[in-house]
Design a protein around this motif. Structure first.
Motif, PDB file in Angstrom:
ATOM      1  N   ILE A 288      -7.250   1.770   6.285  1.00  0.00           N
ATOM      2  CA  ILE A 288      -6.984   0.731   5.260  1.00  0.00           C
ATOM      3  C   ILE A 288      -6.849  -0.538   5.856  1.00  0.00           C
ATOM      4  O   ILE A 288      -7.444  -1.785   5.377  1.00  0.00           O
ATOM      5  CB  ILE A 288      -5.882   1.174   4.502  1.00  0.00           C
ATOM      6  CG1 ILE A 288      -5.900   2.335   3.540  1.00  0.00           C
ATOM      7  CG2 ILE A 288      -5.257   0.114   3.642  1.00  0.00           C
ATOM      8  CD1 ILE A 288      -6.418   1.994   2.435  1.00  0.00           C
TER       9      ILE A 288
ATOM     10  N   LEU B 171       4.739   5.144   3.164  1.00  0.00           N
ATOM     11  CA  LEU B 171       4.100   6.282   3.622  1.00  0.00           C
ATOM     12  C   LEU B 171       5.027   7.674   3.004  1.00  0.00           C
ATOM     13  O   LEU B 171       6.294   7.349   3.315  1.00  0.00           O
ATOM     14  CB  LEU B 171       3.728   6.663   5.005  1.00  0.00           C
ATOM     15  CG  LEU B 171       2.589   6.071   5.718  1.00  0.00           C
ATOM     16  CD1 LEU B 171       2.224   4.794   5.322  1.00  0.00           C
ATOM     17  CD2 LEU B 171       2.751   6.216   7.347  1.00  0.00           C
TER      18      LEU B 171
ATOM     19  N   SER C  58      -2.806  14.050  -3.131  1.00  0.00           N
ATOM     20  CA  SER C  58      -2.927  13.012  -1.868  1.00  0.00           C
ATOM     21  C   SER C  58      -3.530  11.757  -2.283  1.00  0.00           C
ATOM     22  O   SER C  58      -4.761  12.077  -2.879  1.00  0.00           O
ATOM     23  CB  SER C  58      -3.575  13.415  -0.646  1.00  0.00           C
ATOM     24  OG  SER C  58      -2.951  14.714  -0.283  1.00  0.00           O
ATOM     25  N   GLU C  59      -3.194  10.628  -1.945  1.00  0.00           N
ATOM     26  CA  GLU C  59      -3.774   9.271  -2.717  1.00  0.00           C
ATOM     27  C   GLU C  59      -3.148   8.175  -1.771  1.00  0.00           C
ATOM     28  O   GLU C  59      -2.173   8.328  -1.320  1.00  0.00           O
ATOM     29  CB  GLU C  59      -2.861   9.264  -4.030  1.00  0.00           C
ATOM     30  CG  GLU C  59      -3.456   8.016  -4.835  1.00  0.00           C
ATOM     31  CD  GLU C  59      -2.776   7.365  -5.971  1.00  0.00           C
ATOM     32  OE1 GLU C  59      -3.248   7.094  -6.937  1.00  0.00           O
ATOM     33  OE2 GLU C  59      -1.396   7.152  -5.606  1.00  0.00           O
ATOM     34  N   ILE C  60      -4.228   7.459  -1.787  1.00  0.00           N
ATOM     35  CA  ILE C  60      -3.852   5.943  -1.135  1.00  0.00           C
ATOM     36  C   ILE C  60      -4.130   5.082  -2.282  1.00  0.00           C
ATOM     37  O   ILE C  60      -5.044   5.030  -2.887  1.00  0.00           O
ATOM     38  CB  ILE C  60      -5.061   5.688  -0.126  1.00  0.00           C
ATOM     39  CG1 ILE C  60      -4.873   6.660   0.969  1.00  0.00           C
ATOM     40  CG2 ILE C  60      -4.493   4.396   0.621  1.00  0.00           C
ATOM     41  CD1 ILE C  60      -6.155   6.248   1.748  1.00  0.00           C
TER      42      ILE C  60
ATOM     43  N   ILE D 231       0.559   5.465   0.685  1.00  0.00           N
ATOM     44  CA  ILE D 231      -0.002   6.488   1.022  1.00  0.00           C
ATOM     45  C   ILE D 231       0.831   7.794   0.850  1.00  0.00           C
ATOM     46  O   ILE D 231       1.930   7.954   1.349  1.00  0.00           O
ATOM     47  CB  ILE D 231      -0.428   6.484   2.535  1.00  0.00           C
ATOM     48  CG1 ILE D 231      -1.220   5.268   2.972  1.00  0.00           C
ATOM     49  CG2 ILE D 231      -1.396   7.759   2.974  1.00  0.00           C
ATOM     50  CD1 ILE D 231      -1.592   4.920   4.135  1.00  0.00           C
TER      51      ILE D 231
ATOM     52  N   MET E 168      -1.569  10.933   8.296  1.00  0.00           N
ATOM     53  CA  MET E 168      -1.370   9.619   7.543  1.00  0.00           C
ATOM     54  C   MET E 168      -1.545   8.275   8.500  1.00  0.00           C
ATOM     55  O   MET E 168      -2.018   7.243   7.814  1.00  0.00           O
ATOM     56  CB  MET E 168       0.048   9.468   6.975  1.00  0.00           C
ATOM     57  CG  MET E 168       0.154  10.984   6.258  1.00  0.00           C
ATOM     58  SD  MET E 168       1.734  10.914   5.470  1.00  0.00           S
ATOM     59  CE  MET E 168       1.639   9.897   3.899  1.00  0.00           C
TER      60      MET E 168
ATOM     61  N   VAL F 153       0.911  -1.084   0.004  1.00  0.00           N
ATOM     62  CA  VAL F 153      -0.065  -0.108   0.008  1.00  0.00           C
ATOM     63  C   VAL F 153       0.929   1.351   0.181  1.00  0.00           C
ATOM     64  O   VAL F 153       1.917   1.334   0.695  1.00  0.00           O
ATOM     65  CB  VAL F 153      -0.901   0.118   1.414  1.00  0.00           C
ATOM     66  CG1 VAL F 153      -1.850   1.132   1.321  1.00  0.00           C
ATOM     67  CG2 VAL F 153      -1.843  -1.306   1.301  1.00  0.00           C
TER      68      VAL F 153
ATOM     69  N   LEU G 215      -5.184   7.286   8.012  1.00  0.00           N
ATOM     70  CA  LEU G 215      -5.411   6.968   6.860  1.00  0.00           C
ATOM     71  C   LEU G 215      -5.023   5.304   6.789  1.00  0.00           C
ATOM     72  O   LEU G 215      -5.799   4.348   6.290  1.00  0.00           O
ATOM     73  CB  LEU G 215      -4.818   7.548   5.671  1.00  0.00           C
ATOM     74  CG  LEU G 215      -5.020   9.003   5.473  1.00  0.00           C
ATOM     75  CD1 LEU G 215      -4.458   9.684   4.287  1.00  0.00           C
ATOM     76  CD2 LEU G 215      -6.767   9.270   5.274  1.00  0.00           C
ATOM     77  N   LEU G 216      -3.694   4.918   7.274  1.00  0.00           N
ATOM     78  CA  LEU G 216      -3.277   3.654   7.424  1.00  0.00           C
ATOM     79  C   LEU G 216      -4.229   2.970   8.116  1.00  0.00           C
ATOM     80  O   LEU G 216      -4.394   1.677   7.798  1.00  0.00           O
ATOM     81  CB  LEU G 216      -1.834   3.742   8.236  1.00  0.00           C
ATOM     82  CG  LEU G 216      -1.213   2.502   8.197  1.00  0.00           C
ATOM     83  CD1 LEU G 216       0.329   2.833   8.005  1.00  0.00           C
ATOM     84  CD2 LEU G 216      -1.569   1.579   9.342  1.00  0.00           C
TER      85      LEU G 216
ATOM     86  N   PHE H 291       3.443  -1.082   4.138  1.00  0.00           N
ATOM     87  CA  PHE H 291       2.638   0.240   3.868  1.00  0.00           C
ATOM     88  C   PHE H 291       3.929   1.206   3.902  1.00  0.00           C
ATOM     89  O   PHE H 291       4.610   1.433   4.644  1.00  0.00           O
ATOM     90  CB  PHE H 291       1.899   0.725   5.099  1.00  0.00           C
ATOM     91  CG  PHE H 291       0.501  -0.214   4.845  1.00  0.00           C
ATOM     92  CD1 PHE H 291       0.774  -1.479   5.374  1.00  0.00           C
ATOM     93  CD2 PHE H 291      -0.721   0.284   4.899  1.00  0.00           C
ATOM     94  CE1 PHE H 291      -0.446  -2.285   5.565  1.00  0.00           C
ATOM     95  CE2 PHE H 291      -1.816  -0.464   5.119  1.00  0.00           C
ATOM     96  CZ  PHE H 291      -1.801  -2.007   5.230  1.00  0.00           C
TER      97      PHE H 291
END
Ligand code: NAD
Length: 484
Positions: free
Chosen positions: A248, A327, A338-340, A212, A241, A210, A244-245, A325
């Motif tokens: 997910i 970041l 900004s994107e995941i 982020i 962040m 992933v 967001l993590l 992940f």
């Protein structure tokens, strides 16, 4: 499409710091937009409370100016602004003294939902909490809204939690992380938990990694002195962040309920492995002949604060073991984006052989600009001449899909303020979450401070320091392009 808007009861909302930058740019314009949307009842009152000696008219003039500057003309038609301003009044209060508090008390109505927005420097949060209590202003059901930053390490966050807890219970405290108010971020939960499609694939067996990314084009100019004491890790990673993590990585909560959601996020934070020094890259932007460098913006020639950080984070649990992940966040980067990105694994065996153009499936969740989600899938390139594969996006731009023009998607602050009034804490951080996030962040910062680590320079307008590319290259992966 079913649209359900829960009606709001009458309320008294006090904005401490009502004359400040955040109130002018976000809180007052946001309240006005909700007013135009018919969500603020006519009996509601909004009280500005700050140090400046203003009267009601002076505060209304300030609010009118803010609305003029930050709300598009379409929403300001007719007498909407005038009618909204009639809800506003002002009291001069001193958070550190006794002036103004009895006048504020006299304004509060019994039996009405009370909310106190602490839009002041964090050093004043404790003073406000204490005085609201001492002067008998806040009711047992009153809500307080606390801005970021919530501490600068575990010790200060704990102290702040303890100060607030001396006067308010956890169900009264709304810690803002405005990323949680973004439409796409909430949609992430809807996509994950209201569809059968994604959840079976949402684990280390099927997700390769992933990414982020929160990239900004602006530097720290203007707030350099503040930023220099913080840096990207404290300013962006520990809070936004990390949230967001968590969304997910978390398990399905048993219900879409504030504590059920926050319990699951907390478990993710507890499952984060300590980050190894070789898994972190810090950067600081250089100047050009036309633009200042970070140290010039920060007015601190010897600053070792990072304006960029990239890190590889492992979530040590059954679902995510083996899926990193990555970041990254920084200032003065090539684009504001900004994107995941959830990058899925390759198919186990390609029946098409070594096919040129083959790409893995990626679910990209864009937070800005143009909020939306895209799922990239492989299809056959149209036409005769054999089987050639090509990647196409299944695109869901919210603005288009929901028939709204971009301007109609409520700003994060609008949504969060209305959630405070409704008493819904789902999108606010609980005290234990904040502390757990600092408990993970502190050793990372202590590590680079202990090593005397200096951030790597990077050019303004680039994608960040070269070493950050290596962070993925050495794992056989690459960052997605930063583009608007
Ligand atoms: P600001 O300096 O522009 O405004 C501060 C406000 O606090 C003013 O209204 C001032 O009158 C009031 N104030 C100062 N001392 C006071 C006292 N003793 N008693 C009563 N009122 C007093 O600050 P800001 O940029 O609006 O930030 C407010 C909060 O929001 C801070 O916690 C900040 O970290 C946070 N925040 C701001 C932004 C932003 O974009 N400005 C973004 C995220 C978080």
């Amino acid at each position: 499409m079913v649209s359900r808007v829960i009606p709001v009861e009458s309320f008294d909302l006090v904005i401490f710091g009502g004359t400040g930058d955040l109130a002018r740019r976000k809180i007052i314009p946001g309240l006005f937009r909700r007013y135009v949307a018919g969500q603020i009842p006519e009996e509601a009152r909004i009280v500005g409370a700050a140090r400046a000696e203003l009267d009601d008219q002076g505060f209304r003039a300030l609010a009118a100016e803010a609305i003029g500057e930050f709300v598009g003309p379409a929403k300001r038609e007719g007498d909407a602004v005038e009618r909204f301003l009639a809800h506003l009044s002002y009291v001069a209060v001193d958070a550190k003294g006794e002036a103004g508090w009895s006048a504020l008390k006299a304004k509060m109505r019994p039996g009405v939902t009370q909310a106190f927005y602490f839009s002041v420097a964090p050093a004043l949060f404790g003073d406000l909490a204490e005085r609201l209590h001492l002067h008998g202003i806040a009711t047992p059901e009153a809500r307080i809204v606390v801005e970021k930053p919530f501490g600068r390490d575990l010790a200060s966050a704990r102290a702040l939690n303890a100060t607030l807890a001396a006067h308010f219970t956890e169900h009264q405290i709304y810690r803002i992380d405005h990323y949680l108010g973004k439409e796409t971020v909430q949609n992430l939960m809807a996509v994950r938990f209201a569809n059968i499609l994604f959840e079976p694939l949402w684990n280390a067996r099927h997700v390769d990694h992933v990414q982020i990314t929160v990239a900004e084009t602006v530097g720290v100019g203007g707030r350099g002195a503040y930023y220099d004491k913080s840096g990207a890790m404290r300013d962006m990673v520990q809070n936004h962040m990390m949230q967001l993590l968590c969304l997910i990585a978390m398990e399905a909560p048993y219900r879409f309920d504030p504590d059920a959601v926050r319990d699951e996020k907390l478990k993710v934070i507890h499952a984060l492995e300590p980050v190894r020094p070789e898994d972190i890259v810090r950067g600081q932007y250089r100047g050009t002949k036309d633009a200042p460098s970070y140290v010039q913006d920060a007015e601190n020639q010897s600053s070792t604060t990072e304006s960029y950080v990239a890190l590889k984070v492992n979530v040590a649990n059954w679902r995510w073991k083996g899926t990193p992940f990555y970041l990254r966040t920084g200032k003065k980067l090539r684009a504001r984006a900004s994107e995941i990105a959830v990058v899925f694994k390759e198919v186990p065996h390609s029946i098409f052989g070594e096919e040129e153009g083959w790409r893995e499936n990626v679910l990209s969740i864009r937070l800005q600009p143009n909020e939306g989600m895209t799922l990239s899938v492989m299809i056959k390139e149209p036409g005769p001449g054999g089987m050639r594969l090509t990647e196409v996006p299944l695109d869901m731009s919210f603005a288009e899909a929901l028939g709204a023009d971009g301007a109609d998607i409520p700003d994060a602050y609008e949504r969060l303020i209305m959630d405070v009034i409704r008493g819904n804490q789902t999108l606010f951080m609980r005290g234990d979450e904040v502390e757990a996030a600092w408990a993970w962040t502190d050793p990372i910062i202590a590590g680079w401070e202990g090593r005397g680590d200096r951030p790597k320079p990077y050019d303004a307008g680039s994608s960040g320091p070269e070493d950050a590319l290596m962070l993925l290259h050495r794992d056989g992966r690459r960052w997605r392009e930063i583009r608007e």
